[in-house]
Write an enzyme that holds these catalytic residues in place. Structure first.
Site, short mmCIF file in Angstrom:
data_model
loop_
_atom_site.label_atom_id
_atom_site.label_comp_id
_atom_site.label_asym_id
_atom_site.label_seq_id
_atom_site.Cartn_x
_atom_site.Cartn_y
_atom_site.Cartn_z
N HIS A 1 -4.73 -1.51 -4.07
CA HIS A 1 -6.08 -1.97 -3.66
C HIS A 1 -7.10 -1.70 -4.78
O HIS A 1 -8.21 -1.24 -4.54
CB HIS A 1 -6.52 -1.27 -2.38
N SER B 1 0.84 -1.20 0.00
CA SER B 1 0.00 0.00 0.00
C SER B 1 0.88 1.26 0.00
O SER B 1 1.50 1.57 -1.01
CB SER B 1 -0.97 -0.05 1.19
#
Length: 240
Positions: free
Chosen positions: A169, A133
Protein backbone atom coordinates in the site's frame (compact mmCIF):
# COMPACT_ATOMS: atom_id res chain seq x y z
CA UNK A 1 1.78 -27.06 -11.56
CA UNK A 2 4.93 -25.16 -12.44
CA UNK A 3 8.27 -26.58 -11.33
CA UNK A 4 9.69 -23.13 -10.55
CA UNK A 5 9.56 -21.49 -7.14
CA UNK A 6 7.18 -18.59 -7.75
CA UNK A 7 5.70 -15.85 -5.55
CA UNK A 8 3.45 -13.02 -6.65
CA UNK A 9 3.35 -10.59 -3.71
CA UNK A 10 0.69 -7.92 -4.19
CA UNK A 11 -1.15 -4.89 -2.96
CA UNK A 12 -4.19 -5.97 -4.97
CA UNK A 13 -5.85 -8.93 -6.62
CA UNK A 14 -9.25 -8.44 -4.99
CA UNK A 15 -12.00 -5.89 -5.67
CA UNK A 16 -15.69 -5.35 -4.92
CA UNK A 17 -17.84 -7.66 -7.02
CA UNK A 18 -20.78 -6.83 -9.23
CA UNK A 19 -22.99 -9.65 -7.91
CA UNK A 20 -20.76 -10.87 -5.10
CA UNK A 21 -19.04 -9.07 -2.25
CA UNK A 22 -15.56 -9.77 -3.69
CA UNK A 23 -14.17 -10.56 -7.11
CA UNK A 24 -10.67 -11.72 -7.85
CA UNK A 25 -9.06 -9.18 -10.15
CA UNK A 26 -6.27 -9.28 -12.72
CA UNK A 27 -3.38 -9.84 -10.31
CA UNK A 28 -4.96 -12.98 -8.89
CA UNK A 29 -5.85 -14.29 -12.32
CA UNK A 30 -2.26 -13.66 -13.39
CA UNK A 31 -1.05 -15.76 -10.44
CA UNK A 32 -3.46 -18.55 -11.45
CA UNK A 33 -2.28 -18.36 -15.06
CA UNK A 34 1.32 -18.76 -13.85
CA UNK A 35 0.41 -22.24 -12.62
CA UNK A 36 -0.08 -23.33 -16.24
CA UNK A 37 -3.09 -25.55 -15.53
CA UNK A 38 -4.80 -27.06 -18.58
CA UNK A 39 -7.71 -29.46 -18.98
CA UNK A 40 -9.23 -28.82 -15.55
CA UNK A 41 -10.10 -26.01 -13.16
CA UNK A 42 -7.08 -24.66 -11.24
CA UNK A 43 -6.96 -25.69 -7.59
CA UNK A 44 -6.85 -22.50 -5.51
CA UNK A 45 -6.70 -22.52 -1.71
CA UNK A 46 -7.54 -19.26 0.07
CA UNK A 47 -6.27 -18.58 3.59
CA UNK A 48 -7.66 -15.87 5.86
CA UNK A 49 -5.68 -16.45 9.06
CA UNK A 50 -4.79 -12.74 9.12
CA UNK A 51 -8.43 -11.82 9.73
CA UNK A 52 -9.06 -14.61 12.21
CA UNK A 53 -10.82 -16.89 9.71
CA UNK A 54 -13.76 -14.49 9.71
CA UNK A 55 -16.72 -16.57 8.44
CA UNK A 56 -18.02 -13.72 6.26
CA UNK A 57 -14.63 -13.32 4.59
CA UNK A 58 -14.25 -17.06 4.03
CA UNK A 59 -17.71 -17.28 2.49
CA UNK A 60 -17.20 -14.31 0.20
CA UNK A 61 -13.77 -15.53 -0.94
CA UNK A 62 -15.45 -18.82 -1.81
CA UNK A 63 -18.07 -16.94 -3.84
CA UNK A 64 -15.35 -14.99 -5.64
CA UNK A 65 -13.55 -18.24 -6.45
CA UNK A 66 -16.79 -19.77 -7.76
CA UNK A 67 -17.36 -16.81 -10.08
CA UNK A 68 -13.74 -17.08 -11.30
CA UNK A 69 -14.18 -20.80 -12.06
CA UNK A 70 -11.58 -22.08 -9.61
CA UNK A 71 -11.59 -25.46 -7.88
CA UNK A 72 -11.62 -23.74 -4.52
CA UNK A 73 -10.78 -24.77 -0.97
CA UNK A 74 -10.14 -22.77 2.18
CA UNK A 75 -7.56 -23.67 4.81
CA UNK A 76 -9.01 -22.65 8.16
CA UNK A 77 -7.04 -22.72 11.44
CA UNK A 78 -9.63 -21.35 13.89
CA UNK A 79 -10.74 -23.01 16.08
CA UNK A 80 -8.89 -25.99 14.67
CA UNK A 81 -7.59 -26.90 11.20
CA UNK A 82 -10.43 -27.88 8.89
CA UNK A 83 -8.34 -30.54 7.12
CA UNK A 84 -6.53 -33.50 8.64
CA UNK A 85 -3.13 -32.60 7.20
CA UNK A 86 -2.71 -28.90 6.25
CA UNK A 87 0.75 -29.46 4.74
CA UNK A 88 -0.54 -32.22 2.48
CA UNK A 89 -3.51 -30.08 1.48
CA UNK A 90 -1.28 -27.17 0.51
CA UNK A 91 0.98 -29.39 -1.58
CA UNK A 92 -2.07 -30.51 -3.60
CA UNK A 93 -2.87 -26.94 -4.72
CA UNK A 94 -1.90 -25.04 -7.84
CA UNK A 95 -2.16 -21.65 -6.10
CA UNK A 96 -2.23 -20.55 -2.45
CA UNK A 97 -3.83 -17.12 -2.01
CA UNK A 98 -3.47 -15.34 1.36
CA UNK A 99 -5.89 -12.64 2.56
CA UNK A 100 -4.77 -9.43 4.26
CA UNK A 101 -5.23 -8.45 7.89
CA UNK A 102 -2.82 -8.86 10.79
CA UNK A 103 0.47 -10.21 9.48
CA UNK A 104 1.82 -10.49 13.05
CA UNK A 105 -1.04 -12.77 14.07
CA UNK A 106 -0.81 -14.72 10.81
CA UNK A 107 2.88 -15.48 11.36
CA UNK A 108 2.35 -16.53 14.97
CA UNK A 109 -0.57 -18.84 14.19
CA UNK A 110 1.10 -20.34 11.14
CA UNK A 111 4.17 -21.23 13.18
CA UNK A 112 2.07 -22.88 15.90
CA UNK A 113 0.53 -25.12 13.21
CA UNK A 114 3.74 -25.69 11.23
CA UNK A 115 2.52 -23.73 8.22
CA UNK A 116 5.85 -21.92 7.99
CA UNK A 117 7.43 -25.23 7.02
CA UNK A 118 4.43 -26.25 4.93
CA UNK A 119 4.55 -23.03 2.90
CA UNK A 120 8.24 -23.50 2.17
CA UNK A 121 7.57 -27.06 1.05
CA UNK A 122 4.73 -25.93 -1.22
CA UNK A 123 6.88 -23.15 -2.69
CA UNK A 124 9.76 -25.53 -3.35
CA UNK A 125 7.31 -27.96 -5.00
CA UNK A 126 6.15 -25.28 -7.46
CA UNK A 127 2.85 -24.21 -5.91
CA UNK A 128 2.26 -20.52 -6.73
CA UNK A 129 2.22 -18.40 -3.55
CA UNK A 130 0.31 -15.13 -3.71
CA UNK A 131 -1.92 -12.81 -1.70
CA UNK A 132 -2.57 -9.24 -0.70
CA UNK A 133 -1.07 -7.00 2.02
CA UNK A 134 -0.36 -9.38 4.94
CA UNK A 135 -0.47 -12.04 2.23
CA UNK A 136 2.44 -10.22 0.58
CA UNK A 137 4.58 -9.27 3.57
CA UNK A 138 4.49 -12.81 4.98
CA UNK A 139 6.70 -14.26 2.22
CA UNK A 140 9.41 -11.63 2.88
CA UNK A 141 11.77 -10.95 5.78
CA UNK A 142 9.42 -8.24 7.07
CA UNK A 143 7.70 -4.96 6.36
CA UNK A 144 5.41 -2.38 7.89
CA UNK A 145 2.19 -3.30 9.65
CA UNK A 146 -0.72 -1.94 11.67
CA UNK A 147 -0.98 -5.32 13.43
CA UNK A 148 0.02 -3.73 16.76
CA UNK A 149 -2.17 -0.62 16.63
CA UNK A 150 -3.00 2.47 14.61
CA UNK A 151 0.65 3.56 14.47
CA UNK A 152 2.54 1.56 11.88
CA UNK A 153 5.37 -0.56 13.23
CA UNK A 154 7.96 -2.89 11.70
CA UNK A 155 7.50 -6.62 11.54
CA UNK A 156 10.80 -8.46 11.09
CA UNK A 157 9.93 -12.14 11.52
CA UNK A 158 8.41 -12.95 8.13
CA UNK A 159 8.84 -16.40 6.59
CA UNK A 160 11.82 -14.98 4.65
CA UNK A 161 11.30 -17.18 1.63
CA UNK A 162 12.33 -13.91 0.00
CA UNK A 163 15.28 -12.19 1.74
CA UNK A 164 13.87 -8.69 1.35
CA UNK A 165 11.64 -6.25 3.17
CA UNK A 166 8.25 -5.57 1.63
CA UNK A 167 6.27 -2.35 1.64
CA UNK A 168 2.59 -2.72 0.74
CA UNK A 169 0.00 0.00 0.00
CA UNK A 170 2.93 2.27 -0.76
CA UNK A 171 0.77 5.01 -2.27
CA UNK A 172 -2.46 4.14 -0.47
CA UNK A 173 -1.45 4.96 3.11
CA UNK A 174 0.64 8.07 3.67
CA UNK A 175 2.73 6.66 6.54
CA UNK A 176 3.88 3.52 4.74
CA UNK A 177 6.51 5.07 2.47
CA UNK A 178 8.45 7.18 5.02
CA UNK A 179 8.50 4.32 7.52
CA UNK A 180 9.81 1.84 4.95
CA UNK A 181 12.52 4.32 3.99
CA UNK A 182 13.51 4.83 7.63
CA UNK A 183 13.57 1.10 8.38
CA UNK A 184 15.82 0.39 5.42
CA UNK A 185 18.02 3.38 6.22
CA UNK A 186 18.65 2.24 9.81
CA UNK A 187 19.07 -1.44 8.93
CA UNK A 188 15.91 -2.69 10.64
CA UNK A 189 14.82 -4.05 7.26
CA UNK A 190 17.10 -5.30 4.49
CA UNK A 191 16.96 -4.28 0.84
CA UNK A 192 13.24 -4.00 0.07
CA UNK A 193 10.65 -4.06 -2.69
CA UNK A 194 7.45 -2.06 -2.37
CA UNK A 195 4.15 -1.96 -4.24
CA UNK A 196 1.53 0.71 -4.81
CA UNK A 197 -2.08 -0.42 -4.61
CA UNK A 198 -2.85 -2.52 -7.66
CA UNK A 199 0.74 -3.74 -8.16
CA UNK A 200 2.27 -7.20 -7.82
CA UNK A 201 5.92 -8.23 -7.46
CA UNK A 202 6.74 -11.44 -9.33
CA UNK A 203 9.65 -13.46 -7.97
CA UNK A 204 11.21 -16.55 -9.55
CA UNK A 205 13.22 -18.22 -6.86
CA UNK A 206 14.43 -15.29 -4.77
CA UNK A 207 14.97 -12.87 -7.67
CA UNK A 208 12.48 -10.20 -8.69
CA UNK A 209 11.51 -11.01 -12.28
CA UNK A 210 9.12 -8.10 -12.90
CA UNK A 211 6.43 -5.87 -11.44
CA UNK A 212 2.91 -6.09 -12.89
CA UNK A 213 -0.10 -3.83 -12.39
CA UNK A 214 -3.87 -4.00 -12.61
CA UNK A 215 -4.21 -0.20 -12.23
CA UNK A 216 -2.90 2.51 -14.53
CA UNK A 217 -0.10 4.69 -13.15
CA UNK A 218 0.71 2.50 -10.16
CA UNK A 219 4.36 1.76 -9.43
CA UNK A 220 6.77 -0.55 -7.67
CA UNK A 221 9.92 0.54 -5.84
CA UNK A 222 13.33 -0.80 -4.85
CA UNK A 223 14.89 0.44 -1.60
CA UNK A 224 18.54 -0.02 -0.68
CA UNK A 225 20.58 1.36 2.20
CA UNK A 226 23.32 3.88 1.44
CA UNK A 227 25.05 4.95 4.63
CA UNK A 228 22.30 6.24 6.91
CA UNK A 229 19.78 6.88 4.13
CA UNK A 230 17.60 4.78 1.84
CA UNK A 231 17.83 5.16 -1.93
CA UNK A 232 14.52 4.55 -3.69
CA UNK A 233 14.27 3.57 -7.36
CA UNK A 234 10.94 3.31 -9.16
CA UNK A 235 10.19 0.16 -11.15
CA UNK A 236 7.58 0.69 -13.88
CA UNK A 237 5.21 -2.29 -13.85
CA UNK A 238 3.93 -4.11 -16.88
CA UNK A 239 0.20 -3.42 -17.20
CA UNK A 240 -1.85 -6.59 -17.18
Amino acid sequence: MTTERTILATSGGLRPGERTYFEFSELTQFAVDLAGVTGRAPRVCTISTACGDNPHVMHELGEAARVAGYDHSHLQLFSMPNVADPAEHLLAQDVIWVMGGSVANLLAVWRVHGLDRAMRAAWEAGVILTGVSAGSICWHAGGTTDSFGADLQPVTNGLALLPYGNGVHYDGEARRRPLMQRLVADGTLPESYCSDDGVGLLYRGTELLEAVAELDGAGAYHLVRDGDTAVETRIDPRRL
